[in-house]
Design a protein around this motif. Sequence first.
Motif, short mmCIF file in Angstrom:
data_model
loop_
_atom_site.label_atom_id
_atom_site.label_comp_id
_atom_site.label_asym_id
_atom_site.label_seq_id
_atom_site.Cartn_x
_atom_site.Cartn_y
_atom_site.Cartn_z
N UNK A 180 0.87 -1.19 0.00
CA UNK A 180 0.00 0.00 0.00
C UNK A 180 0.90 1.23 0.00
N UNK A 181 0.31 2.39 -0.03
CA UNK A 181 1.12 3.60 -0.22
C UNK A 181 1.34 4.38 1.06
N UNK A 182 1.10 3.76 2.22
CA UNK A 182 1.41 4.41 3.49
C UNK A 182 2.93 4.58 3.63
N UNK A 183 3.34 5.61 4.33
CA UNK A 183 4.76 5.90 4.50
C UNK A 183 5.42 4.85 5.41
N UNK A 184 6.71 4.61 5.17
CA UNK A 184 7.49 3.68 6.01
C UNK A 184 8.34 4.44 7.02
N UNK A 185 8.15 5.76 7.09
CA UNK A 185 9.02 6.58 7.95
C UNK A 185 9.03 6.08 9.39
N UNK A 186 10.23 6.02 9.98
CA UNK A 186 10.38 5.56 11.35
C UNK A 186 10.08 6.71 12.31
N UNK A 187 9.48 6.37 13.44
CA UNK A 187 9.34 7.36 14.51
C UNK A 187 8.09 8.22 14.44
N UNK A 188 7.16 7.87 13.56
CA UNK A 188 5.92 8.66 13.49
C UNK A 188 5.06 8.35 14.71
N UNK A 189 4.13 9.21 14.99
CA UNK A 189 3.16 8.97 16.07
C UNK A 189 2.44 7.65 15.81
N UNK A 190 2.14 6.88 16.86
CA UNK A 190 1.50 5.57 16.67
C UNK A 190 0.22 5.68 15.84
N UNK A 191 0.06 4.72 14.93
CA UNK A 191 -1.18 4.59 14.14
C UNK A 191 -1.54 5.81 13.31
N UNK A 192 -0.50 6.50 12.80
CA UNK A 192 -0.75 7.62 11.89
C UNK A 192 -0.32 7.26 10.47
N UNK A 193 0.26 6.07 10.28
CA UNK A 193 0.69 5.66 8.95
C UNK A 193 0.04 4.33 8.58
N UNK A 194 -1.28 4.31 8.66
CA UNK A 194 -2.01 3.08 8.31
C UNK A 194 -3.18 3.41 7.38
#
Lengths: 491, 96
Positions: free
Chosen positions: A25-39
């Motif tokens: 999918x096209x969600x970001x893989x960036x590390x360290x984001x706020x929980x459950x903001x890249x889903x």
Amino acid sequence: MSEPYTMVVGLEVHVQLATASKLFCRCSTRFGAEPNTQTCPLCIGLPGALPVMNREAYELGLKAALGLNLEIPRFTKWDRKSYYYPDLPKGYQISQYDLPMSQNGYLEIRDPKGRFETRRIGINRAHLEEDAGKSLHDEAGAVADSRIDLNRCGTPLLEIVSEPDIRSPFEAKAYLSELKLLLTFLNVSDCNMQEGSLRVDANVNLHIDGPDGQVATPIVEVKNMNSFRAVERALTYEAARQYDAWQETGQAKGDVPKQTRGWDDTAGVTHGMRHKEESSDYPYFPDPDLVPVTVTDEEIEQVRQSLGALPAALRDRLQTEFGLSDYDSDVIVGQGPALVEYYLDLAQATGDGKLASNWVQQDVMRYLNDQAIAVADYPVRPDQLAELLTKVKVGELDTSRGRQVLEHMLAAGGTAAEAVEHLGIKQVDAGEEVELCRELLAANPQIVADLQAGKLKAAGALIGMAKKTNPNVNPGRVREIAIELANQWDT
Amino acid sequence: MSISPEQVLKVSRLARLELSDDELATMTAQLSQVVDYVDQLSELNTDDVVPMAHALDLTNVFVVDQVAESLERSQALANAPHADGECYLVPAVMGD
């Protein structure tokens, strides 16, 4: 080593591929984001959400596979590995089972200090799969709920499975270091262990020569090792533990189910975890939501051409083309592609590979470490440093003067010539140096006597005095002149 | 019957399902029927049939690696039985 057994280790390494978006999918893989903001609906397993394959992830996987000398099947497919865990909302992980994207390769490991023979460690396969989410356990209260962060769900991983060819904890560490270095050169992963971009599990047992022939101890999978050093320590511990357990119980492979043990880095021990489910207990079946991937010879060849120079070839080049020792080439290549490039530019411009190697290791690398900066941020360019090294090479500057010049360049910028001028370093005329030596020897008969007696250390004192009188004298030349003059001294 | 109660128990454990004795009997019978039904396929001679990895005759469906918008966290958590505004909450996960 003289243990009464042979250690047998295979390593499973998961590396996170350096894509911007997830595997399906096209969600970001960036590390360290706020929980459950890249889903998205796919990450959190909502019904009807459909996966689509990320081309970049497949291509990074291909690069890594070719770098690891793996064969690339022209046809590969996706499978569902089913198990239930709160960090896996779909109830299955998309992975590859019977038709992985690569298989049957090897990685050569070596030790420039010769503590083990250079060996090829077989690689069974490397396949693509998606990562699961993260459980954030409440460290303090045992009764509290577990918190689940699904940002990591669907992040692309390459699982690299070695053959059980590794024979010692030290070899395991060498394999991991070489693997990480290779992947860094290939630019397929940042391999950051702290951020979970590289994770290691080890399968380990012992082959013991007993009175009734060879016995194998039960295979144990060791998890939770968070550094290469931890892998080395855990394996050392596990070997001793298995040997003790075998002496105590006599249990051999097959007598008990495969066990999983977790490494406790603080206590320095492994603890028993759950019993390993057999692979048929993860009911695998082809994922109907994803179509297979095919690749042509031409496409593979194209990726192969794009790999660039890899660590093993670079070490060879540094040795054959620039005359470096096995050890020096290993140190420089071990620093990564940016430093290798810096070195190559410097060595070519200086025309002296050994001199360039000394300065890179003793001066450039030390500065980078002290300042905790990357090569790209080193203030002196290779061509600027080459100008300085050329002065050292032809004897215009001795090494310690050279260092002063470099320090000035680092602090103030500018060229070597500008630094030399600013520091007031002047070429001293040879005649001047002879005159100075003559005066100093005349004033110090003891030094003359010592030099005549072959006590060449006495020249050091004379150099010190000469430098005090004129800081620009060349110590090497003063030494030569002093010895020559002393030998002709008319007492 | 092609499926034994032990096999059903094993599968139910893997699926984290708890079955009563009655349910176990029912499931064993029903699962057997399903498997027997599919098993009719083995009557066919497939010696010359190439194994198929996918029902569609299609390969290499890719997208470009480009980040798109994710769900708002409140939306993502909206259907969760328990959440704390940041994370899903589940009963403490034990070592199993």
